[in-house]
Design a protein around this motif. Sequence first.
Motif, mmCIF file in Angstrom:
data_model
loop_
_atom_site.group_PDB
_atom_site.id
_atom_site.type_symbol
_atom_site.label_atom_id
_atom_site.label_comp_id
_atom_site.label_asym_id
_atom_site.label_seq_id
_atom_site.Cartn_x
_atom_site.Cartn_y
_atom_site.Cartn_z
ATOM 1 N N LEU A 126 -7.835 3.922 -1.210
ATOM 2 C CA LEU A 126 -8.886 4.931 -1.319
ATOM 3 C C LEU A 126 -10.188 4.392 -0.776
ATOM 4 N N GLY A 136 0.914 11.562 -3.062
ATOM 5 C CA GLY A 136 1.816 10.464 -2.723
ATOM 6 C C GLY A 136 2.272 10.437 -1.283
ATOM 7 N N ARG A 170 -8.005 0.084 -6.085
ATOM 8 C CA ARG A 170 -7.858 1.322 -5.335
ATOM 9 C C ARG A 170 -8.139 1.049 -3.874
ATOM 10 N N ALA A 199 -9.069 13.026 -5.492
ATOM 11 C CA ALA A 199 -8.441 11.918 -6.186
ATOM 12 C C ALA A 199 -8.827 11.896 -7.651
ATOM 13 N N ARG A 253 0.814 -1.218 0.000
ATOM 14 C CA ARG A 253 0.000 0.000 0.000
ATOM 15 C C ARG A 253 0.846 1.266 0.000
ATOM 16 N N CYS A 256 -1.531 8.984 -0.349
ATOM 17 C CA CYS A 256 -2.483 9.948 -0.904
ATOM 18 C C CYS A 256 -2.428 9.833 -2.416
ATOM 19 N N SER A 257 -3.597 9.663 -3.031
ATOM 20 C CA SER A 257 -3.590 9.449 -4.482
ATOM 21 C C SER A 257 -3.297 10.735 -5.236
ATOM 22 N N GLU A 258 -3.315 11.854 -4.536
ATOM 23 C CA GLU A 258 -3.013 13.113 -5.211
ATOM 24 C C GLU A 258 -1.532 13.481 -5.128
#
Length: 222
Positions: A216, A164, A213, A184, A80, A160-162
């Motif tokens: 998330l 990192g 995902r 995201a 993850r 964080c998917s935005e």
Amino acid sequence: MNRLDHRDPLVFDTHELGRRPGAMRKVSRTLEAPEGFGIIDVIGVPEKSPIELELRLESVVEGVLVTGTAEAHVEGECVRCLEPVEFDVDVDFQELYYYPESDERHRARTTGTEDLDEDSEEETYRLEGDFFDLRPVLRDAVVLALPLQPVCQEDCLGLCSECGARLSDDPAHHHDAVDPRWAALQGLSADSGDEARGEAADLRRGIKNSDTREGLAENQEK
Ligand SMILES: [Zn+2]
Ligand SMILES: [Zn+2]
């Protein structure tokens, strides 16, 4: 047939055992891990790190029954958040090595597996002279003990998917006033406006059902 290398630390000599059923001998050995003891690019025993072996060799009618434990150190990466993961594993294994001239290849094992088909995937191992190769048996036991999806901690929040960032280091992490679920998606849509918002909503529903995902999805459950 490949000849066994008798100096290989994973090759064992059963000569002292003789061939009297019931004879037993214990062997302890610490060896350097060979390559390939793990799941490629995920987790495994680092090459040349120590593996401690305890074996019990027992002479039985058809061959030599090898029962053992191995202790090894494994290293990998959290699936993850990509942080390093390391721990020790303790594995048990048991295998019957048939005598070279033994014809018992298809006979059921002593453990009540009469229903096994002859074409089952179970492999048959054989002594070569007095020697046997523990490598495939030990490798299988170690690989089976490894997690397919190692995590640094059970509740790792991932990245964080935005941006990192590692979310477990900063659980309150967010970007401005935007709902993090929307944040995201902003990166996924090049244009803006109502149409893009509609697409994003579709994507958002899709992501809820998507395994890829995971991080998330877990955030959304909160
Ligand atoms: Zn992690
Ligand atoms: Zn972020």
